[in-house]
Each structure stands twice: as structure tokens, then as C-alpha cells.
Enzyme design. Structure first.
Site, PDB file in Angstrom:
ATOM      1  N   ASP A   1      -2.066   7.724  -6.251  1.00 33.29           N
ATOM      2  CA  ASP A   1      -2.611   5.918  -4.429  1.00 33.29           C
ATOM      3  C   ASP A   1      -2.806   4.854  -5.638  1.00 33.29           C
ATOM      4  O   ASP A   1      -4.032   4.618  -5.665  1.00 33.29           O
ATOM      5  CB  ASP A   1      -3.858   6.727  -3.905  1.00 33.29           C
ATOM      6  CG  ASP A   1      -3.898   5.232  -2.729  1.00 33.29           C
ATOM      7  OD1 ASP A   1      -2.862   5.061  -2.517  1.00 33.29           O
ATOM      8  OD2 ASP A   1      -5.491   5.389  -2.543  1.00 33.29           O
TER       9      ASP A   1
ATOM     10  N   ASP B   1       0.873  -1.438   0.279  1.00 33.31           N
ATOM     11  CA  ASP B   1      -0.488  -0.062  -0.312  1.00 33.31           C
ATOM     12  C   ASP B   1       0.792   1.292  -0.294  1.00 33.31           C
ATOM     13  O   ASP B   1       1.920   1.597   0.604  1.00 33.31           O
ATOM     14  CB  ASP B   1      -1.105   0.318   1.072  1.00 33.31           C
ATOM     15  CG  ASP B   1      -1.905   1.032   1.351  1.00 33.31           C
ATOM     16  OD1 ASP B   1      -2.059   2.151   0.412  1.00 33.31           O
ATOM     17  OD2 ASP B   1      -2.706   1.552   2.345  1.00 33.31           O
TER      18      ASP B   1
END
Length: 415
Positions: A287, A107
């Protein structure tokens, strides 16, 4: 559930003695990296619900960091209850010595590394509890537990000693995985440890750099578009970029200074649909943990009008007909002095996966959606997975910059 894929890490080994220049040379190391589309309510993938939970948390966390660092009082509450994220990227990471393997989500939008959501943490001779509590909320899930330091093995040549990890005593929203490998900005770890609201925890990238394993605290990310629910389509490069994965020039831009985007991998960009401007140059973020592309509400309304799309109540995505798809224009992103184009095919959800999101085979669904606030919020776009799968990107902490290049997949017509 699946675990294997191609993933490349550039390892730069330090040679030389004390008080002499350090020379590091690259050594490629392949690691497993997989993409997984997670099931939502009643088996359907609710992309919008999962993404909006993450967006709301990003906004709240960014506002909290701005309040702390800039004395800016604009924090708001953005609470949405969701059980899981739509898309996750999984790597098998070893912890301890001998190492126990854990399937961790990679992530770029969070920075803590932790285990224990599925497989329990196994203590070894390298495990050491700090006695501090650690907790993180992800919008679509959370964990809390105890901080340990331990040996983390990303590959046989990417080994970190005394890496801070969280060992979960409680977690929610992480079905089928064991935790997270956080490679976001270090500032996102602030406030996650008990006893201090300002302490930052070095990430795995930070420690690979400080321990001399890589010459630059940078991570290159490559995805390829997928038309199936499970595939091995990703590659990471720690310490630089894999030149075999992109075409043309890898261009870098400085990270944005606009809050709250600057607390993430924030950049400035503008967007045109065809020749029509829909978003003037403004700040937002890139992201991997967000599935779709989100733009400010006023820009979204312009895009919706220009494409003739209708909001689909079943999926929450914009919907067009096949004939409208044939008339779509390019969506052009300007980042720095370069333009990066999403072709009509790159703007749509893979049609072979329409049923997976609760959609119909009769329609075409667009991957551009509404971020929920007008231009000027300091976070006016999120370039998520459906953008990143068309480009090669580099997240360079050492030089405070973001790199992007086209790939062989930029103009692919797989969707």
C-alpha cells in the site's frame, strides 16, 4: 508545496479495424509525480497516528467486503480521528475540456477519483452529472458530493472520456491537495455511490484499458528513498513496467485468496530477521498510502527483541542507538519463490528527518511497527512506502498479480 517530478506512463495505442486483432505499441509519456511529507499536530509528523487510522479503515472496509461477498460476519469498528496522512504522492491531473488542472493524491489503497477538496470543480462541455451522491472515508479524511462523468487527462496521450469522478461538496483531511486519483482494486468502490451497495465504478486504469489506450490494466510504481521533506522522486507507468527503473528480474506472484487482504493489493509473504523467522508465510497487502512497514504483533515483538529496540514515546517508532544500528541484521522478505532484502539502512527512518517526526538526532528510528493484531487475522502485514521505495512494483489487474523487482535504490545507504 511542490508539484513536479519524473513520472513515466506507457501508452499503448490501438490500431486496426473492427473485428480485426488489436495491436498496441508502447509510447512513453512523462507525468509529474511528487512525494510530500505532511505536517501533523504542532508541526511534527505523527506517522503512527496517520498510519493506524488508515490501517483501521482497511481492516473495517475489508471485513465489510468479506461480510458482503462471503457471508462472513466479523466486522468490527476501528475509528480513529486524524487530520491528515503522513506521506502523499501528488500528480497534476486535468479534468474537463478545456482541462482544469488539479493536484491529486495517487493512491493504490483506494479506487475513487474525485476533486474539489481545494480547487473547485470547473464544469465544461464534457461535464455531466449522474445525479447520484458519492462518499468515501479514508480513515484520515473523507469526502462526499455528487458523481459526474468527465474527460480526465493524465497526459496529452493518456486521455479518458466519460470517467466517473466525485465532485466534493464536503471534504476533510486533505489540506493542500484537490482530491484523489484512485488506482486500487475496483471492488473498493462498492458502496460509495448512492442507490446501490454493489455497484462498482471503473477506475482510471480500467477505463484506459477498456478504451484501448493501454494493452494491460496494470500500473508500475517507482519511488526512490528521500532524505528531504519535499522531492520529485516518483514515476508511474500505466500499461506495464518501465524496464529502465529496475535491476534483475521482475517477478510476479498471484494475488492472495485470503480475506480481507484479497480485497486490496494482497499477497502472501514470510519474513526473516537475519536467519531467524519472525513471520511465517501469511497474507497482507502492499500500500502506497501507508508510510511504514507493519507486521503482526507477535512478529513485531520478535523483531523488537532481536534488534534490542525500545519503543520511543515521542514518535511511536522503535528506537535504537548508533551502536545497535551497526549490529542490525538484514530483514528478508520471501514473496513467491524470491527473496527481497531490506538492509540495515533500509530499516531506518532517514536520520536527516528525525526532527520532523519529533525525534532526536541522538537516536536511530526503525520503520517496522506493530499492525495491532496477532498472526491469523487475514491481514498480517502492510508493506508501505518505506518498503516500496526500495523496490519497483507492478499492480496488474488484468492478470490478478503483483510484480516486484530490485532497483538501484535497494541497497542504497541514503538514510
Amino acid at each position: 508545496m511542490f508539484r513536479s517530478s519524473a513520472l513515466l506512463s506507457l501508452l499503448l495505442l490501438a490500431i486496426g479495424g473492427y473485428a480485426t486483432p488489436v495491436v498496441r505499441e508502447p509510447s512513453p509519456v512523462k507525468l509529474p509525480f511528487a512525494v510530500r511529507f505532511n505536517n501533523g499536530t504542532n508541526g511534527a509528523l505523527n506517522i503512527i497516528e496517520a498510519d493506524r487510522a488508515r490501517i483501521n479503515l482497511i481492516k473495517e472496509q475489508g471485513a465489510a467486503l468479506a461480510e458482503k461477498h462471503e457471508n462472513v460476519h466479523k466486522r468490527a469498528s476501528y475509528s480513529v480521528s486524524v487530520t491528515n496522512e503522513a506521506v502523499t504522492y501528488i500528480a497534476s491531473i486535468g479534468v474537463g475540456s478545456p482541462a482544469t488542472s488539479y493536484d491529486l493524491i495517487i493512491d493504490t489503497g483506494s479506487s475513487n477519483t474525485w476533486v474539489g477538496a481545494g480547487k473547485s470543480y470547473v464544469k465544461t462541455s464534457t461535464s455531466s452529472s449522474t445525479g447520484k451522491s458519492v462518499s468515501v472515508s479514508y480513515g484520515s479524511g473523507s469526502f462526499s458530493g455528487t458523481e459526474y462523468t468527465d474527460t480526465v487527462t493524465i497526459s496529452s496521450n493518456l486521455v479518458i472520456t466519460k470517467q466517473s469522478i466525485g465532485v466534493a461538496s464536503r471534504s476533510s483531511g486533505f489540506s493542500g491537495v484537490d482530491g484523489i486519483l484512485g488506482i486500487g482494486p475496483t471492488v473498493l468502490t462498492e458502496g460509495t455511490l448512492s442507490g446501490s451497495s454493489t455497484t462498482e465504478i471503473p477506475t482510471v486504469t480500467d477505463n484506459l484499458y477498456s478504451q484501448g489506450t493501454i494493452s494491460t490494466a496494470a500500473v508500475g510504481v517507482y519511488f526512490a528513498p528521500t532524505t528531504v521533506e519535499e522531492t520529485t522522486n516518483g514515476e508511474l507507468t500505466f500499461g506495464g513496467a518501465d524496464t529502465s527503473k529496475y535491476t534483475g528480474t521482475l517477478s510476479y506472484v498471484s494475488l492472495t485468496s485470503t480475506s480481507p487482504a484479497k480485497y486490496y493489493w494482497g499477497i502472501n509473504q514470510s519474513i526473516k530477521y537475519g536467519s531467524t523467522s519472525i513471520l511465517s508465510s501469511t497474507a497482507g497487502i502492499v500500500d502506497t498510502g501507508t508510510t511504514l512497514i507493519y507486521i503482526a504483533t507477535d512478529a513485531y515483538n520478535k523483531y523488537k527483541s532481536a534488534t534490542g529496540a525500545t519503543l520511543d514515546s515521542a514518535t511511536g517508532l522503535l528506537r535504537i542507538t548508533t551502536s545497535q544500528y551497526n549490529s542490525l541484521s538484514n530483514l528478508v522478505f520471501t514473496i513467491g519463490s524470491k527473496t527481497y532484502t531490506l538492509t540495515p539502512n533500509a530499516q531506518i527512518w532517514p536520520r536527516s528527518l528525525n526532527s520532523y517526526i519529533g525525534g532526536s538526532s541522538s537516536y536511530v528510528y526503525l520503520v517496522v511497527n506493530d499492525i495491532g493484531s496477532n498472526t491469523g487475522s487475514g491481514l498480517d502485514f502492510i508493506d508501505g512506502y518505506t518498503f516500496l521505495e526500495r523496490f519497483y512494483t507492478v499492480y496488474d489487474t488484468t492478470n490478478s498479480r503483483f510484480g516486484i523487482a530490485t532497483t538501484a535504490q535497494t541497497t542504497a545507504t541514503t538514510n
